[in-house]
Design an enzyme around this catalytic site. Structure first.
Site, PDB file in Angstrom:
ATOM      1  N   ASP A  81       1.356  -4.878   2.562  1.00 40.90           N
ATOM      2  CA  ASP A  81       2.677  -4.700   1.977  1.00 40.90           C
ATOM      3  C   ASP A  81       2.731  -5.391   0.613  1.00 40.90           C
ATOM      4  OD1 ASP A  81       5.412  -3.930   1.995  1.00 40.90           O
ATOM      5  OD2 ASP A  81       6.007  -5.889   2.771  1.00 40.90           O
ATOM      6  N   ASP A 103       2.508  -2.022  -5.436  1.00 40.32           N
ATOM      7  CA  ASP A 103       3.869  -2.313  -5.887  1.00 40.32           C
ATOM      8  C   ASP A 103       3.876  -2.445  -7.402  1.00 40.32           C
ATOM      9  OD1 ASP A 103       6.428  -3.086  -6.366  1.00 40.32           O
ATOM     10  OD2 ASP A 103       6.379  -4.885  -5.117  1.00 40.32           O
ATOM     11  N   ASN A 254      10.597  -1.327   7.234  1.00 38.58           N
ATOM     12  CA  ASN A 254      10.002  -2.650   7.175  1.00 38.58           C
ATOM     13  C   ASN A 254      10.923  -3.708   7.793  1.00 38.58           C
ATOM     14  OD1 ASN A 254       8.050  -1.331   5.699  1.00 38.58           O
ATOM     15  ND2 ASN A 254       7.999  -2.823   4.044  1.00 38.58           N
TER      16      ASN A 254
END
Length: 316
Positions: A81, A103, A254
């Site tokens: 993540d 990201d 999430n």
């Protein structure tokens, strides 16, 4: 059964969502895997760069691997993540992840596309799924802080352009959620019109909801009653919003804040009520059981209880 997130999403799209749960330590991993095996529910276990720095990537992946042997009847993916290239390329080459997230949402659109394209190229060579992000969520997660003034909703037109340019497998979008314990203090909730337009432009494409914790008021109240000083004016993503978002393409939700609050509640209450105790294993056992009960409820809410058997049929 270890799968990619792409394999999970191809099966669940529009029908149910799969919880993606951040883990830092052993008790969380036990609770998560035990709940999934009991519920026969697919799930995603995920780590952040912050968690890798805290526990060491080898330690985290070894605990996850051990859990898959202790609880052999589980169906799951291992996801990184909020990754950056320095972590992602290690994960792709040697760490055993089946899915990674790049990201680059804080970059300009063209730079986000460029960085995502390179990650997709390298990950797909290894048959690893890639999640990207478009739009910026406010809030605090690990060592990332974004104030509300610098957050913005995802533009559906950009989503269409971005997915076609990058060939990413799923996309995290900003539709009103935020990271951390102080979500939705303004009461705005999810922006369903954005989800609906994205689905219209990209039917069947998997979307990801970051900041998907509920921030259960009772848990916050119990923490504060046991000596905590958390604010009480925020709420997380409500159950009716989750149910409404799933048919609009949300495949992955999430969860991090809720499990941290649960850990805090269990430990504050335990040492308040048993001040003569000092062994970490006793509250650890309580936490694992509470974590398991929490995840069983999430599997039911997301509609994925009993769905792991579908993947057994696909694999056979």
């Amino acid at each position: 059964m270890l799968l990619t997130t792409k394999q999970l999403f191809q099966q669940c799209y529009g029908r149910y969502a799969i919880p993606a749960v951040n883990v830092f330590f052993m008790e969380e991993i036990h609770g998560l895997f035990a709940a999934a095996q009991e519920a026969d529910a697919p799930f995603i276990v995920q780590t952040t760069p912050f968690a890798r720095d805290y526990a060491n990537a080898d330690m985290l992946l070894s605990m996850i691997g051990a859990a898959s042997r202790i609880y052999p009847n589980v169906t799951f993916a291992i996801h990184m993540d909020h990754g950056y290239e320095s972590h992602i390329f290690d994960a792709i080459e040697k760490d055993g992840y089946t899915s990674v997230m790049i990201d680059a949402s804080h970059d300009p659109f063209d730079k986000n596309v460029e960085r995502t394209q390179e990650v997709v190229r390298r990950a797909h060579e290894k048959k690893i799924s890639v999640e990207a992000e478009l739009g910026i969520l406010a809030g605090v997660e690990d060592d990332l802080t974004v104030d509300a003034a610098h957050s913005f909703y995802t533009n559906p037109q950009q989503v269409e352009d971005f997915v076609k340019a990058t060939d990413c497998d799923s996309l995290a979008i900003a539709v009103g959620t935020s990271h951390g314990a102080y979500k939705f203090s303004g009461g705005q909730g999810l922006q369903f019109h954005i989800l609906a337009e994205i689905q219209e432009r990209l039917p069947g494409f998997p979307l990801v909801l970051h900041g998907g914790s509920n921030v259960i008021p009772e848990v916050v109240e119990r923490i504060n009653a046991a000596g905590g000083k958390l604010k009480t004016d925020a709420k997380g993503v409500q159950e009716d919003e989750i149910r409404k978002a799933i048919p609009l393409g949300i495949c992955k939700i999430n969860i991090a804040t809720d499990t941290r609050l649960l850990w805090t509640m269990v430990n504050r209450e335990f040492f308040r009520d048993k001040p003569d105790e000092f062994a970490p294993t006793t509250p650890g056992k309580i936490f694992m059981e509470e974590y398991k009960k929490f995840m069983l409820k999430k599997f039911d809410l997301f509609g994925c209880t009993g769905k792991a058997q579908e993947f057994n049929l696909i694999q056979s």
